[in-house]
Scaffold this motif. Structure first.
Motif, PDB file in Angstrom:
ATOM      1  N   LEU A 220       0.841  -1.207   0.000  1.00  0.00           N
ATOM      2  CA  LEU A 220       0.000   0.000   0.000  1.00  0.00           C
ATOM      3  C   LEU A 220       0.875   1.256   0.000  1.00  0.00           C
ATOM      4  O   LEU A 220       0.622   2.207  -0.741  1.00  0.00           O
ATOM      5  N   LYS A 221       1.913   1.233   0.815  1.00  0.00           N
ATOM      6  CA  LYS A 221       2.808   2.400   0.958  1.00  0.00           C
ATOM      7  C   LYS A 221       3.521   2.756  -0.341  1.00  0.00           C
ATOM      8  O   LYS A 221       3.974   3.897  -0.502  1.00  0.00           O
ATOM      9  N   THR A 222       3.714   1.778  -1.213  1.00  0.00           N
ATOM     10  CA  THR A 222       4.507   2.031  -2.419  1.00  0.00           C
ATOM     11  C   THR A 222       3.688   1.941  -3.699  1.00  0.00           C
ATOM     12  O   THR A 222       4.170   2.329  -4.760  1.00  0.00           O
ATOM     13  N   ARG A 223       2.446   1.423  -3.642  1.00  0.00           N
ATOM     14  CA  ARG A 223       1.686   1.188  -4.879  1.00  0.00           C
ATOM     15  C   ARG A 223       0.304   1.797  -4.925  1.00  0.00           C
ATOM     16  O   ARG A 223      -0.306   1.829  -5.983  1.00  0.00           O
ATOM     17  N   ALA A 224      -0.235   2.238  -3.806  1.00  0.00           N
ATOM     18  CA  ALA A 224      -1.597   2.788  -3.847  1.00  0.00           C
ATOM     19  C   ALA A 224      -1.489   4.309  -3.969  1.00  0.00           C
ATOM     20  O   ALA A 224      -0.746   4.958  -3.221  1.00  0.00           O
ATOM     21  N   PRO A 225      -2.211   4.894  -4.917  1.00  0.00           N
ATOM     22  CA  PRO A 225      -2.040   6.331  -5.213  1.00  0.00           C
ATOM     23  C   PRO A 225      -2.697   7.261  -4.192  1.00  0.00           C
ATOM     24  O   PRO A 225      -3.791   7.756  -4.396  1.00  0.00           O
ATOM     25  N   PHE A 226      -1.962   7.449  -3.090  1.00  0.00           N
ATOM     26  CA  PHE A 226      -2.309   8.441  -2.068  1.00  0.00           C
ATOM     27  C   PHE A 226      -1.124   9.397  -1.938  1.00  0.00           C
ATOM     28  O   PHE A 226       0.030   8.984  -2.083  1.00  0.00           O
ATOM     29  N   TRP A 227      -1.433  10.645  -1.613  1.00  0.00           N
ATOM     30  CA  TRP A 227      -0.360  11.620  -1.387  1.00  0.00           C
ATOM     31  C   TRP A 227      -0.699  12.464  -0.167  1.00  0.00           C
ATOM     32  O   TRP A 227      -1.815  12.958  -0.036  1.00  0.00           O
ATOM     33  N   LYS A 228       0.308  12.635   0.683  1.00  0.00           N
ATOM     34  CA  LYS A 228       0.122  13.403   1.917  1.00  0.00           C
ATOM     35  C   LYS A 228       0.707  14.803   1.784  1.00  0.00           C
ATOM     36  O   LYS A 228       1.840  14.960   1.329  1.00  0.00           O
ATOM     37  N   LYS A 229      -0.044  15.768   2.261  1.00  0.00           N
ATOM     38  CA  LYS A 229       0.463  17.138   2.345  1.00  0.00           C
ATOM     39  C   LYS A 229       0.367  17.567   3.806  1.00  0.00           C
ATOM     40  O   LYS A 229      -0.707  17.470   4.415  1.00  0.00           O
ATOM     41  N   GLU A 230       1.490  18.027   4.347  1.00  0.00           N
ATOM     42  CA  GLU A 230       1.528  18.391   5.764  1.00  0.00           C
ATOM     43  C   GLU A 230       1.506  19.900   5.948  1.00  0.00           C
ATOM     44  O   GLU A 230       2.142  20.628   5.167  1.00  0.00           O
ATOM     45  N   ALA A 231       0.807  20.349   6.987  1.00  0.00           N
ATOM     46  CA  ALA A 231       0.858  21.761   7.371  1.00  0.00           C
ATOM     47  C   ALA A 231       1.848  21.904   8.523  1.00  0.00           C
ATOM     48  O   ALA A 231       1.649  21.318   9.595  1.00  0.00           O
ATOM     49  N   THR A 232       2.940  22.647   8.288  1.00  0.00           N
ATOM     50  CA  THR A 232       3.951  22.867   9.322  1.00  0.00           C
ATOM     51  C   THR A 232       4.021  24.369   9.620  1.00  0.00           C
ATOM     52  O   THR A 232       3.340  25.172   8.978  1.00  0.00           O
TER      53      THR A 232
END
Lengths: 155, 85, 155, 85
Positions: free
Chosen positions: A116-128
């Protein structure tokens, strides 16, 4: 098999119970909960947004679970991944795998997470504190997934 | 040939669009040709899809490489390496 | 760290949530649920009784968790094992491990289960159509535990 | 020397008792000596603790081997290989 991509929280107990409640051949449920942390790469994270590719995501998760079922003797599996706005301590992903015995359940659960970590198309955007940033893919995740390539079952 | 191209995450933001459906010239036959055609726009297109940049592609929701032949009506996607879980 | 040996059922969701709810440094919780099956070694099992050695059991579980914490970078862990009368589909054991990252959580959770299976003084007696029988220890459990002896972390 | 001996599971049933607190003769110094002394009772004792039978021992709630020296007041346990989880 249950695959879901949703903005809403999920109910860990209900999801795990569904895997064994009416299935007295199940002896083992291994599960994994991925949770939003308040730090990443040394920086404080106040919030996160998860984007995905609707359609392809479900397809990719289904394939990963099917691959796990072809490798191990599993009785059932559930993958739920949240998208949208998340804050620290919010669960992001649940992978739960039911089998007669624990070895299969553990291996398949970790395999599904690594893929899942390498093949499922999800993208995280973090607020810092410095603003928003897209999370970079990690080499350690590629390495974790690569471990399974020449490995049909646990050593 | 008409294809739909979807952009996600960092690339969606860099290109300022989440999708487009261009009419492609006759010499665009493969996914690699499509990438060349997009890079020829210059600017962020040449930069984000240029050598050394990490991105992935899919055709009809399957991961695909530059050798894959495109067909009319295909759904193409270009996106950064994934970071879910 | 929470270790409990009890006759009562446990609350999976509450136990897992306690590991991450107020701990925003937790990014991963791996958990394992062992469940009473209705068959074992080819025979139907109508009910089960779990006996243990009060005092030594808790001590053995504490040591196993301490050993896991010395091997991996963990944030917290919970082990709950039921004793007394159980029937098919009743949960027997919960092991849940919290860490910043998934590799540690998975490895430690499986390690604790493998060691619990071979080192914690519990004994199962099954009720079958032919009467009651004590469950025999399995060589496969010894082998599973032996995998960890020369292995400080995941490959 | 007095010790308390606990029996569990299959052994508890075979011996018909869950514990005893015998006064041991002076020549019982180690756990191995205690096993010899129990086996000398004959019957189920000789049988269940005899060669080729699988059982485990603990002294004061730590797994122990036959070489371990016993002390007055020790809690000894004898039980089958464990089957929890």
């Amino acid at each position: 098999m249950k695959i879901a991509v949703q903005t809403e929280p999920f109910d860990l107990a209900a999801e795990v119970e569904a895997l064994y409640h009416d299935h007295p051949q199940v002896g083992a449920v291994a599960s994994f909960l991925g949770i939003t942390r308040d730090r990443n790469d040394g920086e404080g994270v106040a919030a996160m947004t998860l984007e995905h590719y609707p359609g392809m995501t479900e397809r990719a998760l289904e394939r990963i679970v099917a691959e796990a079922r072809s490798r191990w003797d599993l009785l059932d599996a559930t993958v739920i991944h949240r998208v949208g706005a998340l804050k620290p301590t919010d669960p992001i992903v649940l992978v739960a795998v039911a089998a007669a015995h624990r070895g299969e359940a553990f291996a398949a659960c970790e395999f599904i997470m690594d893929y899942l970590k390498t093949r499922a198309p999800f993208w995280k955007k973090e607020a810092t504190a410095d603003g928003e940033r897209w999370v970079d893919a990690r080499e350690s995740d590629d390495n974790a997934a690569a471990r399974w390539v020449n490995r049909l079952a646990k050593p | 040939m008409n294809v739909r191209i979807l952009y996600f995450a960092r690339l969606r933001e860099a290109f300022g669009t989440s999708q487009e459906a261009p009419a492609l010239p006759a010499d665009v036959a493969t996914l690699g040709d499509l990438l060349d055609w997009l890079r020829a726009r210059g600017g962020v297109w040449a930069e984000q899809l240029g050598p050394g940049r990490a991105y992935r592609m899919a055709v009809n929701q399957d991961v695909a490489g530059p050798e894959v032949r495109l067909q009319d009506g295909d759904e193409v996607a270009i996106f950064p390496p994934v970071t879910g879980g």
